[in-house]
Design a protein around this motif. Structure first.
Motif, mmCIF file in Angstrom:
data_model
loop_
_atom_site.group_PDB
_atom_site.id
_atom_site.type_symbol
_atom_site.label_atom_id
_atom_site.label_comp_id
_atom_site.label_asym_id
_atom_site.label_seq_id
_atom_site.Cartn_x
_atom_site.Cartn_y
_atom_site.Cartn_z
ATOM 1 N N SER A 68 -1.671 -6.128 -10.876
ATOM 2 C CA SER A 68 -2.430 -6.654 -10.151
ATOM 3 C C SER A 68 -1.964 -6.236 -8.826
ATOM 4 C CB SER A 68 -2.774 -7.711 -10.292
ATOM 5 O OG SER A 68 -1.644 -8.944 -10.120
ATOM 6 N N HIS A 69 -0.973 -6.336 -8.379
ATOM 7 C CA HIS A 69 -0.349 -6.054 -7.118
ATOM 8 C C HIS A 69 -0.755 -4.662 -6.483
ATOM 9 C CE1 HIS A 69 1.851 -5.463 -3.509
ATOM 10 N NE2 HIS A 69 2.451 -4.583 -3.902
ATOM 11 N N PHE A 70 -0.345 -3.612 -7.619
ATOM 12 C CA PHE A 70 -0.510 -2.297 -7.378
ATOM 13 C C PHE A 70 -2.125 -2.121 -6.948
ATOM 14 C CE2 PHE A 70 3.046 -0.168 -9.793
ATOM 15 C CZ PHE A 70 3.970 -0.606 -9.124
ATOM 16 N N ALA A 71 -3.010 -2.598 -7.918
ATOM 17 C CA ALA A 71 -4.276 -2.350 -7.489
ATOM 18 C C ALA A 71 -4.888 -3.119 -6.175
ATOM 19 C CB ALA A 71 -5.167 -3.229 -8.641
ATOM 20 N N ASP A 72 -4.384 -4.367 -5.998
ATOM 21 C CA ASP A 72 -4.647 -4.989 -4.774
ATOM 22 C C ASP A 72 -4.283 -4.071 -3.452
ATOM 23 O OD1 ASP A 72 -5.777 -6.864 -6.061
ATOM 24 O OD2 ASP A 72 -4.280 -8.364 -5.713
ATOM 25 N N GLU A 73 -2.860 -3.538 -3.559
ATOM 26 C CA GLU A 73 -2.478 -3.024 -2.383
ATOM 27 C C GLU A 73 -3.256 -1.438 -2.265
ATOM 28 O OE1 GLU A 73 2.018 -2.669 -1.433
ATOM 29 O OE2 GLU A 73 1.563 -0.678 -2.485
ATOM 30 N N GLN A 74 -3.534 -0.762 -3.380
ATOM 31 C CA GLN A 74 -4.157 0.439 -3.042
ATOM 32 C C GLN A 74 -5.651 0.044 -2.720
ATOM 33 O OE1 GLN A 74 -1.872 1.843 -7.270
ATOM 34 N NE2 GLN A 74 -4.048 2.020 -7.340
ATOM 35 N N GLN A 75 -6.243 -1.013 -3.006
ATOM 36 C CA GLN A 75 -7.523 -1.288 -2.398
ATOM 37 C C GLN A 75 -7.190 -1.404 -0.777
ATOM 38 O OE1 GLN A 75 -9.558 -4.574 -4.142
ATOM 39 N NE2 GLN A 75 -11.211 -4.533 -2.608
ATOM 40 N N VAL A 76 -6.387 -2.111 -0.412
ATOM 41 C CA VAL A 76 -6.108 -2.625 1.057
ATOM 42 C C VAL A 76 -6.122 -0.927 1.833
ATOM 43 C CG1 VAL A 76 -4.754 -3.181 2.808
ATOM 44 C CG2 VAL A 76 -5.124 -4.769 0.830
ATOM 45 N N MET A 77 -5.179 -0.187 1.117
ATOM 46 C CA MET A 77 -5.214 1.200 1.688
ATOM 47 C C MET A 77 -6.386 1.845 1.625
ATOM 48 S SD MET A 77 -1.368 1.992 -0.075
ATOM 49 C CE MET A 77 0.004 1.224 0.667
ATOM 50 N N GLU A 78 -7.060 1.888 0.589
ATOM 51 C CA GLU A 78 -8.301 2.616 0.577
ATOM 52 C C GLU A 78 -9.357 2.138 1.642
ATOM 53 O OE1 GLU A 78 -11.810 3.874 -2.925
ATOM 54 O OE2 GLU A 78 -10.072 2.832 -3.331
ATOM 55 N N GLU A 79 -9.465 0.965 1.826
ATOM 56 C CA GLU A 79 -10.340 0.278 2.743
ATOM 57 C C GLU A 79 -10.053 0.802 4.308
ATOM 58 O OE1 GLU A 79 -10.468 -3.851 1.786
ATOM 59 O OE2 GLU A 79 -11.753 -3.554 -0.019
ATOM 60 N N ALA A 80 -8.627 0.843 4.442
ATOM 61 C CA ALA A 80 -8.279 1.513 5.628
ATOM 62 C C ALA A 80 -8.176 2.704 5.893
ATOM 63 C CB ALA A 80 -6.711 0.861 5.581
ATOM 64 N N GLY A 81 -8.333 3.395 4.736
ATOM 65 C CA GLY A 81 -8.673 4.936 5.018
ATOM 66 C C GLY A 81 -7.262 5.543 5.036
ATOM 67 N N TYR A 82 -6.362 5.063 4.428
ATOM 68 C CA TYR A 82 -4.824 5.511 4.463
ATOM 69 C C TYR A 82 -4.925 6.946 3.841
ATOM 70 C CZ TYR A 82 0.269 5.598 3.943
ATOM 71 O OH TYR A 82 1.551 5.932 3.902
#
Length: 177
Positions: A68-82
């Motif tokens: 769940s952490h990997f999914a959440d962290e990846q979502q934050v990064m995706e939303e930020a346009g990392y």
């Protein structure tokens, strides 16, 4: 962390939450605190030789939280346009594959279940500390550098300070992410 039983020497081998691990991205920092607590519980169960069922349940909790952490962290990064999201996902996948193999008993070969648990109890804390201090810190620095003045983006004031970056914008260009 100071280990009072060994003449006040620093014990770098233990996974312990400290302010040094704060990235300044509040949602990720909160999850890292929880994740470290779960990994510590598993590591303690193994090193203290607790009953197999306790080791299994603490491992199951750590594995579920990892996913769940990997999914959440990846979502934050995706939303930020990392821009290095694919690399970061690749690093998560490598760790996930290893954790899953240990947790499910796949690839055990000649290793006994106890040896597998000990190997995972060594791998997880080391990987987690390295990942937070390199790849996750790189994201936090990138995020801080892309913020417009006066915007928060979940960044705690005075943290995730920018540092020197390479020509590709990465803070740790020589470390695979």
């Amino acid at each position: 962390m100071i280990d009072s039983e060994s003449n006040d020497t620093v014990d770098y081998g233990r996974l312990v939450w400290s302010d040094d691990l704060v990235l300044g991205v509040n949602s990720i920092d909160e999850q890292h605190r929880e994740w470290i607590a779960l990994v510590q519980a598993f590591e303690s169960a193994v090193t203290e030789g607790r009953p197999a069922e306790e080791m299994r349940s603490t491992l199951a909790a750590a594995v579920a939280y990892t996913e769940s952490h990997f999914a959440d962290e990846q979502q934050v990064m995706e939303e930020a346009g990392y821009p290095f999201l694919d690399d970061h996902i690749g690093q998560h996948q490598l760790a996930w594959d290893r954790v899953h193999a240990f947790a499910s008993g796949e690839g055990a070969g000649e290793l006994a279940e106890e040896e597998m648990r000990r190997s995972l109890a060594e791998f997880l804390p080391q990987w987690l500390m390295l990942h937070i201090n390199t790849a996750d810190r790189q994201f936090a620095r990138w995020l801080k550098g892309t913020m417009a003045p006066g915007t928060a983006h979940g960044i705690a004031p005075g943290t995730a300070h920018g540092g020197p970056t390479g020509p590709d914008g990465r803070v740790f260009g020589d470390i695979p992410v």
